[in-house]
Design a protein around this motif. Structure first.
Motif, mmCIF file in Angstrom:
data_model
loop_
_atom_site.group_PDB
_atom_site.id
_atom_site.type_symbol
_atom_site.label_atom_id
_atom_site.label_comp_id
_atom_site.label_asym_id
_atom_site.label_seq_id
_atom_site.Cartn_x
_atom_site.Cartn_y
_atom_site.Cartn_z
ATOM 1 N N ALA A 170 0.940 7.401 -10.496
ATOM 2 C CA ALA A 170 1.984 7.828 -9.551
ATOM 3 C C ALA A 170 2.083 6.922 -8.338
ATOM 4 C CB ALA A 170 1.716 9.262 -9.096
ATOM 5 N N SER A 171 1.082 6.066 -8.102
ATOM 6 C CA SER A 171 1.089 5.180 -6.951
ATOM 7 C C SER A 171 1.739 3.857 -7.321
ATOM 8 C CB SER A 171 -0.328 4.925 -6.450
ATOM 9 O OG SER A 171 -1.122 4.364 -7.477
ATOM 10 N N THR A 172 2.100 3.080 -6.306
ATOM 11 C CA THR A 172 2.526 1.695 -6.504
ATOM 12 C C THR A 172 1.662 0.822 -5.621
ATOM 13 O OG1 THR A 172 4.239 1.944 -4.790
ATOM 14 C CG2 THR A 172 4.911 2.293 -7.073
ATOM 15 N N GLY A 173 1.347 -0.369 -6.086
ATOM 16 C CA GLY A 173 0.452 -1.214 -5.316
ATOM 17 C C GLY A 173 -0.906 -0.536 -5.176
ATOM 18 N N LYS A 174 -1.410 -0.467 -3.946
ATOM 19 C CA LYS A 174 -2.761 0.043 -3.707
ATOM 20 C C LYS A 174 -2.764 1.412 -3.026
ATOM 21 C CE LYS A 174 -6.214 -2.003 -4.061
ATOM 22 N NZ LYS A 174 -7.234 -2.165 -5.138
ATOM 23 N N VAL A 175 -3.836 2.147 -3.314
ATOM 24 C CA VAL A 175 -4.189 3.351 -2.572
ATOM 25 C C VAL A 175 -5.430 2.996 -1.749
ATOM 26 C CG1 VAL A 175 -4.955 5.748 -2.687
ATOM 27 C CG2 VAL A 175 -3.274 4.879 -4.339
ATOM 28 N N VAL A 176 -5.372 3.265 -0.446
ATOM 29 C CA VAL A 176 -6.465 2.894 0.453
ATOM 30 C C VAL A 176 -7.017 4.141 1.136
ATOM 31 C CG1 VAL A 176 -7.074 1.642 2.574
ATOM 32 C CG2 VAL A 176 -5.641 0.554 0.842
ATOM 33 N N ILE A 177 -8.348 4.241 1.168
ATOM 34 C CA ILE A 177 -9.032 5.332 1.851
ATOM 35 C C ILE A 177 -9.559 4.823 3.181
ATOM 36 C CG2 ILE A 177 -10.945 6.993 1.730
ATOM 37 C CD1 ILE A 177 -8.736 7.464 -0.350
ATOM 38 N N THR A 178 -9.342 5.607 4.239
ATOM 39 C CA THR A 178 -9.840 5.230 5.577
ATOM 40 C C THR A 178 -10.871 6.279 6.036
ATOM 41 O OG1 THR A 178 -7.931 6.350 6.563
ATOM 42 C CG2 THR A 178 -7.747 3.989 6.239
ATOM 43 N N ILE B 28 0.870 -1.184 0.000
ATOM 44 C CA ILE B 28 0.000 0.000 0.000
ATOM 45 C C ILE B 28 0.901 1.227 0.000
ATOM 46 C CG2 ILE B 28 -1.776 1.273 1.265
ATOM 47 C CD1 ILE B 28 -2.605 -1.427 2.528
ATOM 48 N N SER B 29 0.862 1.995 -1.084
ATOM 49 C CA SER B 29 1.748 3.154 -1.167
ATOM 50 C C SER B 29 1.164 4.389 -0.497
ATOM 51 C CB SER B 29 2.085 3.475 -2.629
ATOM 52 O OG SER B 29 0.936 3.865 -3.355
ATOM 53 N N HIS B 30 -0.182 4.481 -0.433
ATOM 54 C CA HIS B 30 -0.819 5.660 0.154
ATOM 55 C C HIS B 30 -2.051 5.249 0.947
ATOM 56 C CE1 HIS B 30 1.449 7.298 -3.275
ATOM 57 N NE2 HIS B 30 1.476 8.450 -2.622
ATOM 58 N N VAL B 31 -2.194 5.788 2.156
ATOM 59 C CA VAL B 31 -3.401 5.674 2.968
ATOM 60 C C VAL B 31 -3.906 7.093 3.200
ATOM 61 C CG1 VAL B 31 -4.410 4.925 5.152
ATOM 62 C CG2 VAL B 31 -2.614 3.544 4.070
ATOM 63 N N LEU B 32 -5.132 7.376 2.751
ATOM 64 C CA LEU B 32 -5.664 8.739 2.781
ATOM 65 C C LEU B 32 -7.033 8.764 3.440
ATOM 66 C CD1 LEU B 32 -4.835 9.695 -0.931
ATOM 67 C CD2 LEU B 32 -3.522 10.331 1.101
ATOM 68 N N PRO B 33 -7.406 9.896 4.037
ATOM 69 C CA PRO B 33 -8.759 10.022 4.606
ATOM 70 C C PRO B 33 -9.798 10.241 3.505
ATOM 71 C CG PRO B 33 -7.581 12.087 4.847
ATOM 72 C CD PRO B 33 -6.594 11.108 4.264
ATOM 73 N N LEU B 34 -11.068 10.137 3.884
ATOM 74 C CA LEU B 34 -12.162 10.293 2.927
ATOM 75 C C LEU B 34 -12.140 11.672 2.269
ATOM 76 C CD1 LEU B 34 -14.590 8.663 1.838
ATOM 77 C CD2 LEU B 34 -15.981 9.691 3.645
ATOM 78 N N SER B 35 -11.656 12.674 2.982
ATOM 79 C CA SER B 35 -11.596 14.025 2.427
ATOM 80 C C SER B 35 -10.590 14.158 1.291
ATOM 81 C CB SER B 35 -11.248 15.032 3.530
ATOM 82 O OG SER B 35 -9.985 14.721 4.106
ATOM 83 N N GLN B 36 -9.736 13.150 1.110
ATOM 84 C CA GLN B 36 -8.708 13.215 0.069
ATOM 85 C C GLN B 36 -8.907 12.140 -1.008
ATOM 86 O OE1 GLN B 36 -5.283 13.974 3.280
ATOM 87 N NE2 GLN B 36 -4.518 14.196 1.196
ATOM 88 N N VAL B 37 -10.147 11.735 -1.221
ATOM 89 C CA VAL B 37 -10.415 10.755 -2.280
ATOM 90 C C VAL B 37 -9.954 11.283 -3.635
ATOM 91 C CG1 VAL B 37 -12.197 9.525 -3.557
ATOM 92 C CG2 VAL B 37 -12.309 9.623 -1.073
ATOM 93 N N ALA B 38 -10.210 12.557 -3.923
ATOM 94 C CA ALA B 38 -9.819 13.121 -5.215
ATOM 95 C C ALA B 38 -8.314 12.991 -5.435
ATOM 96 C CB ALA B 38 -10.249 14.582 -5.308
ATOM 97 N N GLU B 39 -7.529 13.236 -4.384
ATOM 98 C CA GLU B 39 -6.081 13.078 -4.494
ATOM 99 C C GLU B 39 -5.715 11.618 -4.747
ATOM 100 O OE1 GLU B 39 -7.692 14.924 -2.347
ATOM 101 O OE2 GLU B 39 -6.532 16.659 -1.657
ATOM 102 N N GLY B 40 -6.424 10.705 -4.085
ATOM 103 C CA GLY B 40 -6.179 9.287 -4.311
ATOM 104 C C GLY B 40 -6.498 8.866 -5.729
ATOM 105 N N MET B 41 -7.598 9.377 -6.278
ATOM 106 C CA MET B 41 -7.964 9.067 -7.662
ATOM 107 C C MET B 41 -6.920 9.604 -8.638
ATOM 108 S SD MET B 41 -10.803 7.337 -7.675
ATOM 109 C CE MET B 41 -12.337 7.053 -6.751
ATOM 110 N N GLU B 42 -6.386 10.780 -8.338
ATOM 111 C CA GLU B 42 -5.367 11.349 -9.217
ATOM 112 C C GLU B 42 -4.093 10.519 -9.199
ATOM 113 O OE1 GLU B 42 -3.504 13.447 -12.000
ATOM 114 O OE2 GLU B 42 -5.640 13.551 -11.498
ATOM 115 N N LEU B 43 -3.764 9.929 -8.049
ATOM 116 C CA LEU B 43 -2.606 9.031 -7.987
ATOM 117 C C LEU B 43 -2.782 7.859 -8.953
ATOM 118 C CD1 LEU B 43 -2.057 8.941 -4.118
ATOM 119 C CD2 LEU B 43 -0.456 9.879 -5.808
#
Length: 318
Positions: free
Chosen positions: A309-317, A289-304
């Motif tokens: 730009a991400s590796t493996g998974k991006v996870v929202i908590t 998991i390269s990034h763990v982000l809060p729900l307020s940063q879903v847009a940033e996660g989608m852009e990854l």
């Protein structure tokens, strides 16, 4: 509760307040602790995914969390159970209601983040490589997009199955991630994929998550009687497959979409999840998991995901 909702395909999704749902018969309510992002979430937001829900909807295909309520007829779960749910939609919210048939208990040793990251990526790779392509020990597996969400799991699982793994990715950092997952050889996106794979003896199985020119090069580097799995099209170009080349080289192209299997052959997916949970408990796999982000940063996660730009998974908590 807060939820990341798509209201129009030509507008950015919004984080809004909506009513907490109540479970109907055969459903469970879950307090969502983690949601894994997938490239399909991007396609859903544009309305181009094969299983895009009707508007408005909350994306998020795979979640983990705690059962908070049971619908009528549900007997296999109890309130307080820790579960993973291959839900298909509704994961990018603080709570969700899902069919109990799509949920499985997760062991206490597994974190919510790992449970959310494991289902689609590892499930896709295990079923595709084992059940569909019948990858054998000693064969050569070529994985493109090898540092992405599904590609990295294909490297890891291919190595567990005894294959020699060639990983293709963009940039030294991503290639190092693939090598750490077990790749025997790595190829940068700037290099000549076809010639390098041919020099290494060709590929017996191709697991392609990119499409476009990468697929064409991998196709030409496949050995006679090889099997090819078009898993995704991160390049944006869906490849066209020349049937005459399939005939001449006795190649097999195998379509695999985990959502379709969940509907048509759910027992295959459930068995794969059971295997993956056993492997995780034994320390044989570990989601990257390269990034763990809060729900307020879903847009940033989608852009990854969009920018790769991400590796493996991006996870929202949530």
């Amino acid at each position: 509760m807060q939820a990341y909702q798509v209201t129009a395909f030509d507008a950015a999704p919004e984080l809004i307040e909506i009513a907490c749902p109540a479970p109907a018969a055969g459903q469970i309510a879950v307090r969502i602790e983690a949601c894994g992002l997938n490239f399909a979430d991007l396609l859903m937001q544009k309305g181009t995914y094969q299983d895009t829900p009707t508007l408005p909807f909350v994306p998020g295909l795979e979640v983990s969390g705690t059962v908070t309520a049971l619908g009528e007829t549900v007997t296999e779960f109890k309130i307080g159970d820790r579960v993973a749910v291959f839900c298909g939609q509704g994961g990018l919210a603080e709570e969700g209601v899902f069919d109990a048939s799509r949920a499985v208990r997760i062991p206490d040793s597994m974190s919510f983040e790992h449970a959310a990251a494991l289902q689609i990526a590892y499930g896709t790779s295990l079923v595709a490589l084992d059940h569909c392509a019948r990858l054998q020990p000693g064969e050569t597996l070529l994985v493109t997009g090898a540092a992405g969400g599904v590609g990295l799991t294909a490297v890891e699982i291919g190595k567990l199955m005894g294959a020699r793994v060639i990983a293709h990715a963009r940039g030294a950092d991503k290639l190092e991630v693939a090598r750490a997952a077990g790749a025997d050889h790595v190829i940068d996106d700037s290099e000549d994929l076809r010639s390098i794979v041919k020099d290494l003896g060709g590929a017996d199985v191709v697991y392609d998550a990119v499409g476009g020119p990468v697929w064409k090069a991998a196709f030409r580097a496949t050995n006679p009687c090889g099997r090819l799995l078009p898993i995704g099209f991160a390049s944006g170009e869906v490849p066209q497959i020349p049937a005459n080349h399939l005939l001449v080289k006795n190649l097999t192209v195998i379509g695999f979409y985990i959502g379709g299997y969940m509907k048509a052959r759910p027992e295959v997916i459930q068995q794969a999840f059971a295997t993956l949970f056993d492997w995780h408990a034994a320390g044989r796999i570990k989601p990257h998991i390269s990034h763990v982000l809060p729900l307020s940063q879903v847009a940033e996660g989608m852009e990854l995901l969009r920018s790769r730009a991400s590796t493996g998974k991006v996870v929202i908590t949530p």
